[in-house]
Enzyme design. Structure first.
Site, PDB file in Angstrom:
ATOM      1  N   HIS A 148      57.995  98.575  82.620  1.00 23.48           N
ATOM      2  CA  HIS A 148      59.265  99.216  82.271  1.00 23.48           C
ATOM      3  C   HIS A 148      59.055 100.716  82.009  1.00 23.48           C
ATOM      4  CE1 HIS A 148      63.273  99.397  80.218  1.00 23.48           C
ATOM      5  NE2 HIS A 148      62.673 100.435  79.630  1.00 23.48           N
ATOM      6  N   GLU A 149      58.098 101.032  81.137  1.00 22.91           N
ATOM      7  CA  GLU A 149      57.865 102.442  80.792  1.00 22.91           C
ATOM      8  C   GLU A 149      57.395 103.238  82.004  1.00 22.91           C
ATOM      9  OE1 GLU A 149      58.939 103.753  78.089  1.00 22.91           O
ATOM     10  OE2 GLU A 149      59.502 101.778  77.346  1.00 22.91           O
ATOM     11  N   HIS A 203      60.131 104.420  84.172  1.00 25.36           N
ATOM     12  CA  HIS A 203      60.697 105.712  83.741  1.00 25.36           C
ATOM     13  C   HIS A 203      59.809 106.865  84.214  1.00 25.36           C
ATOM     14  CE1 HIS A 203      63.733 104.013  81.195  1.00 25.36           C
ATOM     15  NE2 HIS A 203      62.886 103.442  80.365  1.00 25.36           N
ATOM     16  N   ASP A 246      68.654 102.086  77.512  1.00 23.72           N
ATOM     17  CA  ASP A 246      68.641 102.967  78.689  1.00 23.72           C
ATOM     18  C   ASP A 246      69.985 102.919  79.397  1.00 23.72           C
ATOM     19  OD1 ASP A 246      65.973 103.390  78.211  1.00 23.72           O
ATOM     20  OD2 ASP A 246      65.326 101.779  79.558  1.00 23.72           O
TER      21      ASP A 246
HETATM   22 ZN    ZN Z   1      63.470 102.157  78.855  1.00 21.13          ZN
END
Ligand code: ZN
Length: 343
Positions: free
Chosen positions: A133-134, A137, A209
């Site tokens: 997930h990170e 980004h 988010d």
């Molecule tokens: Zn996030």
């Protein structure tokens, strides 16, 4: 203020966060008739504030307050004072004679991202999902020329977040371009896009988010007139001119048809961002896996380390960090702002 003579030489100053709700009688000439807006400090201001608060603290030679000021956008004076205090505490706890840049970096993470929650038990699966997930980004932001550079990414839980990616604006921005905002929406959705791509399932971790992306898209359409379809109009007038206070209510001053168009435009902006994020990740799948594996192993990646991995380089082995101390053998990066050091 009545009762003072014209020539008594008394000046009364008051401060408020809510000038919008003051009684107009207070603001009449002869009373509080001048207003000075004190905004959050800019980079020069922050440097000055840091200088004041570090006056009585022994600083190591490697401390560059200018770099620190650049890395703390949005922090107010009290938060900067707290940052200095935390750094000094950290140095004292480690029996160091002076406060180094490393202490400031640790303190900055604590102040800006919240306390590390080392006691929180996270399953391996959850950790893996958080890594991807990170990195979603990070990778999307890295591939967008308009986006701010990634400063640091971590999967050590802080505050209420399981992982965090921090960005560092190159320069203080006071206005935002449409391209920049679209990039922000795209990399905000990068986390969800990565989860979907790798694990084929959705988690609640992306809720924040998605909320941020939607809010930005709504402002682009309703406040900043950035939609071609709806034109340069404000939709939804504010109750009254609110100066510094928060927006409380919004009057709907448009028709049902327009409301539908607004919703469609917001949806279009957000889904376009999602598609763009997915496309970037699909095209860089190999880099995504390598970055996620590195993050899973190290738990923290700095901007320079991310660059190295993207270039296909191997990072030097690092022992796992613990107790907020630097891993042995690892020097703090020379440029704490995650960009290439400028000398
Ligand atoms: Zn996030």
């Amino acid at each position: 203020m009545d009762g003072f003579e014209q020539n008594s030489g008394v000046i009364i100053i008051a401060a408020t966060n809510r000038p919008d709700v003051l009684d107009p009688a207070l603001m009449r000439p002869g009373r509080f008739d001048r207003q000075v807006v004190v905004d959050r400090p800019d980079v020069k201001g922050r440097e000055g504030i840091l200088r004041v608060h570090t006056k009585n603290i022994p600083l190591a030679d490697d401390v560059v307050l200018e770099t620190l000021a650049k890395g703390t956008p949005g922090l107010a004076g009290a938060e900067l004072a707290n940052l200095v205090n935390e750094a000094a505490l950290l140095a004292a706890r480690q029996n160091d004679k002076a406060v180094t840049m490393h202490h400031f970096e640790e303190a900055k993470d604590k102040v800006m991202m919240g306390m590390e929650r080392k006691s929180l038990i996270i399953s391996e699966k959850e950790k893996k999902v958080t890594s991807y997930h990170e990195i979603g980004h990070v990778l999307v932001a890295r591939m967008l020329p308009e986006a701010d550079p990634v400063h640091k990414v971590t999967i050590i839980p802080r505050g209420r977040a399981l992982g965090l990616t921090t960005y560092l604006p190159i320069d203080e921005k006071h206005t935002y371009s449409k391209g920049y905002l679209e990039a922000m929406i795209t990399y905000a959705l990068g986390g969800r896009a990565a989860e979907r791509l790798i694990f084929k399932e959705l988690t609640t971790g992306a809720g924040n988010d998605i909320e941020r992306a939607t809010e930005l898209a709504r402002k682009m359409v309703c406040e900043w007139g950035m939609s071609d379809k709806l034109g340069p109009l404000t939709y939804g007038a504010r109750d009254e001119e609110i100066f510094l206070g928060r927006q409380i209510t919004r009057n709907r001053n448009y028709s049902e048809d327009t409301a539908i168009s607004i919703d469609e435009e917001i949806k279009k902006i957000v889904t376009n961002g999602m598609k763009r994020a997915e496309k970037i990740l699909n095209e860089n799948l190999d880099t995504l896996h390598r970055l996620a594996a590195a993050l899973l192993e190290r738990e923290i990646l700095e901007g320079l380390e991310i660059d190295a991995i993207i270039r296909g380089e191997q990072l030097p082995p690092v022992e796992k960090r613990g107790n907020g101390e630097a891993a042995p053998g690892k020097q703090p990066a020379p440029a704490a702002d995650g960009r290439a050091p400028k000398k």
